[in-house]
Design a protein around this motif. Sequence first.
Motif, short mmCIF file in Angstrom:
data_model
loop_
_atom_site.label_atom_id
_atom_site.label_comp_id
_atom_site.label_asym_id
_atom_site.label_seq_id
_atom_site.Cartn_x
_atom_site.Cartn_y
_atom_site.Cartn_z
N GLU A 63 0.83 -1.21 0.00
CA GLU A 63 0.00 0.00 0.00
C GLU A 63 0.87 1.25 0.00
O GLU A 63 0.53 2.26 -0.64
CB GLU A 63 -0.93 -0.01 1.21
CG GLU A 63 -2.06 -1.03 1.10
CD GLU A 63 -2.86 -1.16 2.38
OE1 GLU A 63 -3.98 -1.70 2.32
OE2 GLU A 63 -2.37 -0.74 3.45
N LEU A 64 1.99 1.21 0.70
CA LEU A 64 2.92 2.34 0.70
C LEU A 64 3.50 2.58 -0.69
O LEU A 64 3.67 3.72 -1.12
CB LEU A 64 4.05 2.09 1.71
CG LEU A 64 3.71 2.31 3.18
CD1 LEU A 64 4.85 1.82 4.06
CD2 LEU A 64 3.42 3.78 3.45
N SER A 162 6.23 -0.04 -23.96
CA SER A 162 6.72 -1.22 -23.25
C SER A 162 6.93 -0.91 -21.77
O SER A 162 6.57 -1.71 -20.89
CB SER A 162 8.02 -1.70 -23.88
OG SER A 162 8.54 -2.82 -23.19
N GLU A 163 7.51 0.26 -21.49
CA GLU A 163 7.73 0.66 -20.10
C GLU A 163 6.41 0.85 -19.36
O GLU A 163 6.27 0.48 -18.20
CB GLU A 163 8.54 1.96 -20.07
CG GLU A 163 9.98 1.81 -20.53
CD GLU A 163 10.70 3.14 -20.61
OE1 GLU A 163 10.05 4.18 -20.33
OE2 GLU A 163 11.90 3.16 -20.95
N MET A 164 5.43 1.43 -20.06
CA MET A 164 4.13 1.66 -19.44
C MET A 164 3.43 0.34 -19.12
O MET A 164 2.80 0.20 -18.06
CB MET A 164 3.25 2.51 -20.37
CG MET A 164 3.74 3.95 -20.50
SD MET A 164 2.85 4.90 -21.77
CE MET A 164 1.21 4.99 -21.03
N LYS A 165 3.55 -0.64 -20.01
CA LYS A 165 2.96 -1.95 -19.75
C LYS A 165 3.62 -2.63 -18.57
O LYS A 165 2.96 -3.26 -17.74
CB LYS A 165 3.08 -2.83 -21.00
CG LYS A 165 2.15 -2.44 -22.14
CD LYS A 165 2.33 -3.36 -23.33
CE LYS A 165 1.41 -2.96 -24.47
NZ LYS A 165 1.59 -3.84 -25.67
N ALA A 166 4.96 -2.49 -18.48
CA ALA A 166 5.69 -3.08 -17.36
C ALA A 166 5.26 -2.43 -16.04
O ALA A 166 5.08 -3.11 -15.02
CB ALA A 166 7.19 -2.92 -17.57
N LYS A 167 5.09 -1.11 -16.06
CA LYS A 167 4.66 -0.40 -14.85
C LYS A 167 3.26 -0.84 -14.45
O LYS A 167 2.98 -1.06 -13.26
CB LYS A 167 4.67 1.11 -15.09
CG LYS A 167 6.05 1.73 -15.11
CD LYS A 167 5.95 3.23 -15.30
CE LYS A 167 7.33 3.88 -15.35
NZ LYS A 167 7.23 5.35 -15.57
N GLU A 168 2.37 -0.97 -15.43
CA GLU A 168 1.00 -1.37 -15.13
C GLU A 168 0.97 -2.79 -14.57
O GLU A 168 0.22 -3.08 -13.63
CB GLU A 168 0.14 -1.28 -16.39
CG GLU A 168 -1.31 -1.68 -16.18
CD GLU A 168 -2.01 -0.85 -15.11
OE1 GLU A 168 -2.95 -1.37 -14.48
OE2 GLU A 168 -1.61 0.31 -14.90
N HIS A 169 1.80 -3.67 -15.14
CA HIS A 169 1.87 -5.04 -14.63
C HIS A 169 2.38 -5.04 -13.19
O HIS A 169 1.86 -5.77 -12.32
CB HIS A 169 2.80 -5.87 -15.52
CG HIS A 169 2.97 -7.29 -15.06
ND1 HIS A 169 1.94 -8.21 -15.10
CD2 HIS A 169 4.04 -7.95 -14.53
CE1 HIS A 169 2.37 -9.37 -14.62
NE2 HIS A 169 3.64 -9.24 -14.28
N HIS A 170 3.40 -4.23 -12.94
CA HIS A 170 3.95 -4.12 -11.58
C HIS A 170 2.91 -3.59 -10.61
O HIS A 170 2.77 -4.09 -9.48
CB HIS A 170 5.18 -3.21 -11.60
CG HIS A 170 5.80 -2.99 -10.25
ND1 HIS A 170 6.39 -4.01 -9.52
CD2 HIS A 170 5.91 -1.87 -9.49
CE1 HIS A 170 6.84 -3.53 -8.38
NE2 HIS A 170 6.55 -2.24 -8.33
N ASN A 171 2.16 -2.58 -11.04
CA ASN A 171 1.13 -2.00 -10.18
C ASN A 171 -0.01 -2.99 -9.91
O ASN A 171 -0.58 -3.00 -8.81
CB ASN A 171 0.57 -0.72 -10.81
CG ASN A 171 1.55 0.43 -10.74
OD1 ASN A 171 2.44 0.45 -9.89
ND2 ASN A 171 1.41 1.39 -11.64
N MET A 172 -0.33 -3.80 -10.92
CA MET A 172 -1.35 -4.83 -10.71
C MET A 172 -0.90 -5.83 -9.65
O MET A 172 -1.68 -6.25 -8.79
CB MET A 172 -1.65 -5.55 -12.03
CG MET A 172 -2.47 -4.73 -13.02
SD MET A 172 -2.81 -5.64 -14.55
CE MET A 172 -3.82 -6.98 -13.92
N LYS A 173 0.38 -6.21 -9.71
CA LYS A 173 0.92 -7.12 -8.70
C LYS A 173 0.90 -6.46 -7.32
O LYS A 173 0.60 -7.11 -6.32
CB LYS A 173 2.35 -7.52 -9.07
CG LYS A 173 2.44 -8.45 -10.27
CD LYS A 173 3.88 -8.83 -10.57
CE LYS A 173 4.49 -9.64 -9.45
NZ LYS A 173 5.88 -10.08 -9.78
#
Length: 243
Positions: A63-64, A162-173
């Motif tokens: 959450e942080l 590609s960077e945006m997709k990686a960020k979104e995937h990371h945020n989903m996790k």
Amino acid sequence: MRIGENAGKLPFLQTENAAAGKSEQKKSTVTDILSRAVEVYISAKGKSLNESADMEEDLTPAELALAANDKELADKKAKKAQAAEIEQRIQTDEGLTDEDKAKLQKRADELKRAGMTDEDKLSELHGKVEKLDKLVTDGFATDKEIEKQRDLYQSQIGRLESEMKAKEHHNMKLRGQALQERADRDAEITKAQEKERAALAAAQPDDLTALAALREYQKTAAAKKHADRSTIVIPTNKSTSDT
């Protein structure tokens, strides 16, 4: 001969003094505009930070991390607001010189660049590609002439996407991790509460025994007091001869 005594006789001295005053005034105006823009930035950013400051103490690690992402976006938004404040003054302040406007616009451009999100950057790159294509459509350039520049922009677009997709995937996790961490923390709190209730329940029999003993003592004391009262001889003022 002192300058102060002859200022009225030497017009060029008055002109120099007036010019110096105007220069200071212009400098002050630019400083005031930038200061006001900073206030807008601090206000916009501070509002966002204050809204989440009280919550951070109870946040889980995931959450942080998500909150840090939100803060970054809030910071970019605040910089955009600061840039907008400066540009508004450029358009409305008639007392600004071209030099003043150039300085302020440079600062506004820096803030707008710093406030750009990935979506803003992607939109900008697509806009550049569209401008190149329009040059070809309007007959001002050939495909061959713009090919190298367009390929560069397309490459930047692909890398950014590609960077945006990686960020979104990371945020989903992170969001999934945050849900699990919150569930685990809530379970720990529930377990602690149940343990506390169990400890309280275990202590109740003793409490009831003590309460029963207290009530029994009160009954015994009350009965004894009543018996003592029944044996008391109440004296009267009458003598035996009156009977």
